[in-house]
Design an enzyme around this catalytic site. Sequence first.
Site, mmCIF file in Angstrom:
data_model
loop_
_atom_site.group_PDB
_atom_site.id
_atom_site.type_symbol
_atom_site.label_atom_id
_atom_site.label_comp_id
_atom_site.label_asym_id
_atom_site.label_seq_id
_atom_site.Cartn_x
_atom_site.Cartn_y
_atom_site.Cartn_z
ATOM 1 N N HIS A 424 0.812 -1.215 0.000
ATOM 2 C CA HIS A 424 0.000 0.000 0.000
ATOM 3 C C HIS A 424 0.849 1.270 0.000
ATOM 4 O O HIS A 424 0.354 2.364 -0.282
ATOM 5 C CB HIS A 424 -0.940 -0.006 1.204
ATOM 6 C CG HIS A 424 -2.266 0.655 0.925
ATOM 7 N ND1 HIS A 424 -2.408 1.734 0.082
ATOM 8 C CD2 HIS A 424 -3.520 0.367 1.375
ATOM 9 C CE1 HIS A 424 -3.669 2.093 0.035
ATOM 10 N NE2 HIS A 424 -4.377 1.275 0.804
ATOM 11 N N ASP A 428 -2.084 2.139 -4.605
ATOM 12 C CA ASP A 428 -3.387 2.400 -4.002
ATOM 13 C C ASP A 428 -4.410 1.405 -4.538
ATOM 14 O O ASP A 428 -4.185 0.747 -5.558
ATOM 15 C CB ASP A 428 -3.844 3.819 -4.313
ATOM 16 C CG ASP A 428 -2.963 4.867 -3.629
ATOM 17 O OD1 ASP A 428 -2.460 4.577 -2.531
ATOM 18 O OD2 ASP A 428 -2.780 5.950 -4.213
#
Length: 451
Positions: A424, A428
């Site tokens: 992450h 995204d």
Amino acid sequence: MIALSPTMEEGTILKWNKSVGDTIDTGDVVCEVETDKASMDYESTQEGKLLKIIKNEGEGARVGETIGILGEEGEDIEDILKEVEQEGKAASSDSGESKEEASDQSGSQSSTQSGGQSGDQSGQSPAPSGSSAATSGGAAPSAPAGQAAGGQPSHTASGKIKASPLALKLAAQKGIDINTVAGSGPGGRIIKRDIENYKGPAPSAAAGAAAAPAASSFAPVQNAGEDREIPVAGKRAAIAKKVANTKFSAPHFYIKNSVAMDNLIAARGMLNKEAPQKVSFNAFIMKFAAEALKRHPGVNASWQGDKILQYGSIDIALAVDLGNGLMMPVVRNVGNKGVVQIDAELKELIQKVKDGTLKPEEYTGATFSISNLGSFGVDEFTAILNDPGAAILALGKVNKVPVFDEQGNVKPESQMKMTLSCDHRVIDGSMGGRFLTEMQRMMENPVRVLF
């Protein structure tokens, strides 16, 4: 011993190609070493006579530890031997266990040049054809291969079986219970020849002693109530360290979808009718992944602390099962290759994995990875990232499922579930979702690769 791979910290000597008294030239292969990834040749970096064996076949040591002494014929090496003895005591103290216990783990050996140089300096080379005795003459073991003194396997003080990583691997492949094998290596250690010469458990005074399971395509069944300690060494130790570091340092998230596979199955069947050799399913997946990465280059990247590195080349790794761990051979520059070329290179790499000859540059530096458990009957799963890449694709098996067509009629369809694990910090949810949807569209309609 120098590090023979980027991640090597320890190794085990499998075979000595030179004996005490042999002349060694620069570049000569003096021994074979099992590292955390593969079996590799140890090439001498210096010329001279092999004066002493410090580490024998089946024994392990850490990078920088002495495995042999190289020097001039007739040279006095007593001072060096004293240094080696102190080195061994220091290593034992640091690890909190005896030197013999430490060599249970896959260790990497180092050599010491006559003149008192330590093993991690330049101009060093290992020692001779390893017997089970640390003498220049290579004395034979005191008991036949596969049978230690008293006919019983040796254990460490903590109760662990003392066995080399290669012996453990061979025992697992042959379906042999390592607890029933007696070792002929140093200190009763179980080594390769003990497994190769194994004839079954020694007769016991206890009635009803179970025989070792026969080798078969089925995993041996462990008796109920048995506890078994398996030493963590070599590949398993390296895997444990790597996945723990990756899992706990990179914030993972997961995206899943199902893919209709009928058109891809048909396309592969059409190609395989004309191709000289059948092209694997994994080669198609790697090609589609590369094309999707071209369209979404943000996924072909890695976290660098103060920056994100977006790679120019698409280098894809595929997880390959070894039975005692995984290897991740890498096909380079997949984006500029056709599926037939990808398949040919992949088969060559997989064969090297099986032979234990894969080089470090062939299993490191992947920008994207794929793990396929479909052949094991797994429907879906999530995979841990393969550093340095920021994403790995997990594939399940292909199942026939009922679906509705546009007219509302039920029809059978081949479907496969895919899961994309993402870092992450780099990717995204929207970026990962667009990439996985692109993959799905290409697999469901292979002609999209041409768009």
